[in-house]
Design an enzyme around this catalytic site. Structure first.
Site, mmCIF file in Angstrom:
data_model
loop_
_atom_site.group_PDB
_atom_site.id
_atom_site.type_symbol
_atom_site.label_atom_id
_atom_site.label_comp_id
_atom_site.label_asym_id
_atom_site.label_seq_id
_atom_site.Cartn_x
_atom_site.Cartn_y
_atom_site.Cartn_z
ATOM 1 N N HIS A 55 43.930 46.378 34.107
ATOM 2 C CA HIS A 55 44.764 45.970 35.244
ATOM 3 C C HIS A 55 43.905 45.422 36.390
ATOM 4 O O HIS A 55 44.310 45.488 37.563
ATOM 5 C CB HIS A 55 45.632 47.121 35.768
ATOM 6 C CG HIS A 55 46.481 47.770 34.725
ATOM 7 N ND1 HIS A 55 47.720 47.310 34.354
ATOM 8 C CD2 HIS A 55 46.232 48.868 33.951
ATOM 9 C CE1 HIS A 55 48.223 48.095 33.408
ATOM 10 N NE2 HIS A 55 47.341 49.041 33.136
ATOM 11 N N SER A 105 31.139 21.816 47.669
ATOM 12 C CA SER A 105 32.336 21.476 48.431
ATOM 13 C C SER A 105 32.049 20.273 49.313
ATOM 14 O O SER A 105 30.932 20.119 49.814
ATOM 15 C CB SER A 105 32.765 22.664 49.288
ATOM 16 O OG SER A 105 33.687 22.261 50.281
#
Length: 454
Positions: free
Chosen positions: A159, A281
């Site tokens: 999970h 970026s």
């Protein structure tokens, strides 16, 4: 008939728009099929001569011309015009130009239906062998990684929450075993492809004394696809099986990409991607982005879409051949290329992953050992349910202090016995299988053209 006309031309007019629509992308896509069409045509010519349907001199001239054309087609330098429609026509016209009347005899006993099926079958055998090699290569570098970091502690997650102690070795071995399962399944796909369809004609056999077994032997097939009806009905079936296998492989690759993307974030920091495997970026000077992992992950989903695209074309049709099948070549080839590119980049990435052992060790918090401590209490006589409750209460109270070294899983696959040597043996078996297939494929040209050498 001129060398600009399709094979089926009878001199009747054809609307130009209809012609463009029916030709579609075949002149471009068939460039990849041409080398295999050359092989199939050479085997067919030799068989026709052996059964007395083609003069020995004509067969020799055809096979010699095909041997000359083989490297040309491998370099994609034999053009296919829109007027010719497809590679089969272009190849026949090239033979006529080189050997004259004998070139007009190459189609005896064939239909374009079984001719294209054969070329596809030969291409898919070759591509499957290459893809198996790539999956094997990725599994091998993951096994090396598992051996190098066999005991490096790492939290195990369920999970996306910390669950139990694990290791980088155990994590990597999970992907090795998953890929091994796919490699073993590849043999089933190979068996589907390893049947020679030539001789089925348009789907009902050919009223000539063809020797289908001889063609299969020359081309390295283990057997003939017996039923001509099944040959036509199988168009798209083997191709879909290969794409479905790649989708299954992609299910493992996708999880690998996800894990590495998470583990290389600043928040986890267990591994680092080398700068050469990241991009920057356009606005943030500090950013190094895991584009290779994200695109590889996207490719895995793309493969599912490509497989379904292909399935929608080849299913829902009645028996025998239908022109719909022309459209399945593009998704088929796109899927093969996408899978190969994804396997290539991931195999390059795994060996250069940089492990941050300090961050891995620091993440090994006490709560990861809760289940272990419950087993310690069980060994002392408690029931598991009572031990589970006692440990849970200690965790909630904030005073849980496990004995981390008390227990370790020694069963196969556990932290004490990852099975590295067993996986290595399995990979060696796959490598032998694949090398045998490669040798079989490499021997085809020798059987077809070797007798031409002085």
């Amino acid at each position: 008939m001129t060398t600009a006309a399709p094979l089926w031309s009878k001199g009747l007019p054809l609307d130009a728009v209809i012609h463009r629509f029916t030709v579609g992308e075949d002149p471009q896509l068939d460039l990849l099929l041409l080398p295999f069409d050359v092989q199939g045509s050479a085997a067919h010519a030799r068989m026709l001569a052996e059964v007395g349907l083609l003069k020995a001199g004509d067969a020799a001239a055809l096979v010699a011309a095909l041997a000359e054309l083989k490297p040309i087609t491998e370099r994609a330098e034999l053009p296919i015009s829109a007027d010719q429609e497809d590679g089969h026509t272009a190849l026949e016209h090239a033979l006529i130009e080189r050997v004259g009347e004998a070139g007009k005899r190459i189609h005896l006993g064939r239909s374009r239906n079984d001719q294209v099926l054969l070329a596809l079958r030969l291409l898919l055998r070759s591509r499957l062998q290459g893809l198996v090699g790539q999956v094997h290569g990725l599994a091998s570098v993951l096994l090396d990684f598992a051996g190098q970091f066999e005991t490096q502690a790492l939290p195990g997650y369920t999970h996306l929450r910390r669950a139990m102690p694990s290791s980088l070795g155990q994590w990597a071995m999970g992907y090795v075993e998953g890929l091994l399962e796919e490699l073993q399944a590849a043999d089933g796909v190979w068996q589907r492809l390893d049947r020679c369809p030539l001789g089925a004609g348009a789907g009902f056999g050919v009223p000539l004394p063809l020797n289908r077994e001889r063609v299969a032997q020359l081309l390295g097939f283990s057997r003939v696809q017996r039923s001509p009806v099944d040959v036509m009905n199988s168009r798209g079936r083997q191709e879909q099986a290969l794409l479905d296998w790649l989708v299954s492989v992609a299910g493992t690759l996708e999880k690998l990409c996800w894990d590495l993307s998470l583990y290389s974030t600043e928040e986890f920091g267990f591994v680092r991607l080398p700068d050469a495997f990241t991009t920057g970026s356009s606005i943030m000077p500090q950013k190094r982005n895991p584009d290779v992992l994200e695109l590889a992950r996207g490719r895995c989903r793309e493969l599912r879409g490509i497989s379904e695209w292909h399935r929608q074309i080849v299913t829902g049709l009645p028996g025998s051949y239908h022109r719909d099948f022309q459209l399945h070549k593009r998704p088929l080839l796109a899927g093969l290329d996408a899978a190969a590119a994804t396997l290539d980049v991931l195999t390059r990435l795994v060996p250069v992953l940089q492990v941050n052992k300090t961050r891995c060790d620091a993440a090994m918090s006490d709560d990861l050992y809760a289940a272990h401590q419950a087993y310690v209490l069980v060994a002392g006589g408690q029931t598991f349910r009572d031990a589970y409750r006692q440990v849970g209460e200690a965790v909630i109270a904030g005073n849980f202090a496990p004995d981390r070294a008390a227990l370790s899983a020694t069963h196969i696959g556990g932290l004490g016995a990852l099975g590295l040597n067993l996986a290595e043996q399995d990979l060696a078996h796959v490598a032998h299988w694949n090398a045998t297939k490669r040798q079989s494929l490499d021997a085809v040209d020798g059987r077809l053209f070797g007798w031409l050498s002085p």
